[in-house]
Design an enzyme around this catalytic site. Sequence first.
Site, mmCIF file in Angstrom:
data_model
loop_
_atom_site.group_PDB
_atom_site.id
_atom_site.type_symbol
_atom_site.label_atom_id
_atom_site.label_comp_id
_atom_site.label_asym_id
_atom_site.label_seq_id
_atom_site.Cartn_x
_atom_site.Cartn_y
_atom_site.Cartn_z
ATOM 1 N N SER A 1 0.831 -1.201 0.000
ATOM 2 C CA SER A 1 0.000 0.000 0.000
ATOM 3 C C SER A 1 0.866 1.250 0.000
ATOM 4 O O SER A 1 0.347 2.356 -0.164
ATOM 5 C CB SER A 1 -0.946 -0.010 1.199
ATOM 6 O OG SER A 1 -0.226 -0.215 2.379
ATOM 7 N N HIS B 1 -3.641 -3.835 -5.114
ATOM 8 C CA HIS B 1 -3.863 -3.268 -3.784
ATOM 9 C C HIS B 1 -5.278 -3.582 -3.288
ATOM 10 O O HIS B 1 -6.256 -2.974 -3.726
ATOM 11 C CB HIS B 1 -3.622 -1.749 -3.844
ATOM 12 C CG HIS B 1 -3.719 -1.090 -2.516
ATOM 13 N ND1 HIS B 1 -4.050 0.239 -2.353
ATOM 14 C CD2 HIS B 1 -3.523 -1.564 -1.263
ATOM 15 C CE1 HIS B 1 -4.066 0.532 -1.074
ATOM 16 N NE2 HIS B 1 -3.751 -0.539 -0.394
ATOM 17 N N GLU C 1 -7.225 -1.817 -6.285
ATOM 18 C CA GLU C 1 -6.482 -0.882 -7.135
ATOM 19 C C GLU C 1 -5.435 -1.695 -7.876
ATOM 20 O O GLU C 1 -4.622 -2.390 -7.240
ATOM 21 C CB GLU C 1 -5.747 0.139 -6.255
ATOM 22 C CG GLU C 1 -6.479 1.424 -6.046
ATOM 23 C CD GLU C 1 -5.634 2.414 -5.245
ATOM 24 O OE1 GLU C 1 -5.449 3.528 -5.711
ATOM 25 O OE2 GLU C 1 -5.151 2.065 -4.146
ATOM 26 N N ASN D 1 -5.105 6.047 -1.279
ATOM 27 C CA ASN D 1 -4.379 6.622 -0.143
ATOM 28 C C ASN D 1 -3.905 8.043 -0.430
ATOM 29 O O ASN D 1 -3.727 8.843 0.485
ATOM 30 C CB ASN D 1 -3.206 5.734 0.263
ATOM 31 C CG ASN D 1 -3.701 4.509 1.005
ATOM 32 O OD1 ASN D 1 -4.811 4.509 1.539
ATOM 33 N ND2 ASN D 1 -2.904 3.455 1.023
#
Length: 725
Positions: A442, A463, A475, A513
């Site tokens: 991540s 991800h 992702e 993120n």
Amino acid sequence: MATILEEERQTAQGAPVRMEIRDGLAVVTLNDPARPVNVISEGMLREMGEILERLENGEGGVRAAVIVSAKKGTWIAGADIEEFKNFAAPADAEAASRAGQEMLDRLEQLRIPVVAAIDGAALGGGLETALACTYRIATDSPKTKLGLPEVQLGIIPGAGGTARLPRLIGLRAALDLMLTGKQLDARRAMKAGIVDEVVPQTVLLEVASRQAMALAAKKLQPRAARRSGSPERLENLLPMRKLIFSKARQGVMEKTHGLYPAPLRLLKVIEAGLDKDVRAAQEMEARAFGELAVTPEARSLVHVFFTSTEAKNDVGLGDDVKPKSVDQIAVVGAGFMGAGIAAASAENGIRVRLKDVKPEAAAKGLRTARESLIKRAKRKKMRRFEVTKLVDRVQPTTEYSGFHASDVVVEAVFEDLSLKHRVIKEIEEHAGEGVVLGSNTSTIPITKLAEASARPDHVIGLHFFSPVEKMPLVEIITHEGTADWVTATAHAYAKKIGKTPIVVHDSPGFYVNRILSPYMAEAALLLQEGVRMEELDRAMTEWGFPVGPVTLYDEVGLDVAQKAGKIMAEAFADRMGNPPTVIDKMVADGRLGRKNSKGFYTFGEDGKKQGPDEAVYALIGNPPKKETPRAELQERLGLIMVNEAVRTLEEGVLRSARDGDVGAVFGIGFPPFRGGPFWYVDVTGAQTVLDRLRALEQRFGARYRPAKLLEEMARDGRKFFPDAA
Ligand code: 3HC
């Protein structure tokens, strides 16, 4: 009998609805050639109208009918959601609802029995069609699911469902289905009293035909008629009914903060309709459907449906790029994430090798994966042999045995670059040449990971979000050298295990993120300014997030958030400023959040979150003092995320605004009724968003500097989505 269904599938090509009458039995086959699934569109209504007329006239001495679909995987997927975009005013949607109701009333009132032979999805108007039939038979295929998911689109069932379902299965059960939109497989639908029989796919038409004739000969009674009146007579007592509705209303308010009009309206419509006849109840249903269908909330939720479906179906590469089929994978790292990935894959028919260095770790991962699979199997009411077959799909290992046969290997080891480099090298020694090497990192750039690889074009980010079984997003992160077939295979794999993938380009924080980071940092700054913890959380749950940022810190883990925050502050130092000190102080005080039951909030012995920990204020060194208006908190937090999302599109991290909305809604819980950050900009107006950001930039500095793309959109009066209201 499979051949008859196949035959029907073939002969029905070309006509959306087709009827064949043999020996007094009409087989009505649905197969809209223009659509991937059968939907109740204007065209379908017209066709059904003609078929109903023939049945009403008793054509061919017809004594019974069966409705079957020739589309694999769907019976009827509900009303045509595409047509919702044409609703300009409530009256348009109300008229559409009435047209559906009238068609189903005619179906219900036929003098002959009609059997719904359901194989595949019967959702929304699809289930409502089945409810208007005399008898319902569903197959035990995993594709068969029944439900009324309308609230997820910001509307309520509009073709008689609000009236018919409570009368069939009882109020409480019907409310549960309609308020949650949950989908039942055939066995659960039978238990709920919706379906009369469950059969294997191969004998569906045979059984349905036989039962239709048995109903006509009065040798069989439908389940509903075998019961006397409402299935739950206690529920019909007025005080009980009032209690059920008040509890349901309370549940809806707790979950939605009143931000979604559909579930509240649904309760009103059902409550008012219960004492009326079905026709009067349907009047109210149509009116409510009409009003709800044109609300901004419904338009946003329809946008979320189409964008997520498109993201799932469109990898964005040419037709010549073919994914590899994924039947076997390996997962390295049997921690919580690795076990979750293994379970999600096994559940969807993929064989998995789950590797860890130590036997205890591999065994623990296996246990976690199996527990998760068994829980799901129970929910699906699987038989014992099916459960055994399912859990056996995950096999533990401490070596790289079985890796050579894997189509994809997912590394999910600790977030440490040199460890990951070593693991990549080891995987490549043991896996086949054509393996896709996915990393569940991540924080580490995929470009950096690929440096250790002998076949960097096979390396890609996969991800997942925690907990894997619940979070729908994956992702997929490409670096400059990732081969297109690798991207296509990663996308196909994510789709196969029921996830919604978005493809993003490698960049710090990827997409999810990246946009979460400034939002979280801003929340920490607001704490430093003296805003109370629970006030911050309340502001954002009332804006529509499932949890507020302070709770999210505790859930994610403060050490994890600290590390991610530093990476992002370094990557975007020109405008991010220094990371807020609050998080450092919390970690230094041994507060890691939920994982050690010590964070911003206190946790009980049972691990349940309790109230805010007042001791935190002393730690921050700034007691709560500020009464910042809630709207201001929402604006500061909401817009910083929205602006960052636009930046990612401007920089080419995102390939489309569509993927940005899907990623934010499914990865972070960006309020679905706001449609995602890009839809939000369109609906609010790029100029308005720009003006607000400029005002915030003046007050707080560069972190609110508007994205260039936003300035351009405002200047040119453009929208990310032309159909945004
Ligand atoms: N209307 C219009 N298009 C629909 C549709 C619908 N109800 N359901 C699916 N589609 C389209 C999708 O957009 C997709 O189009 P694309 O190929 O151009 O991208 C295509 O059909 C295939 O869909 P999926 O990729 O989702 O196919 P799956 O096999 O994975 O899933 C499904 C099939 C389970 C039916 C899923 O599509 C689904 O959940 N559809 C929506 C169901 C729904 O919400 N129904 C309620 C509608 S509202 C209603 O009925 C109101 C009524 O009460 C009056």
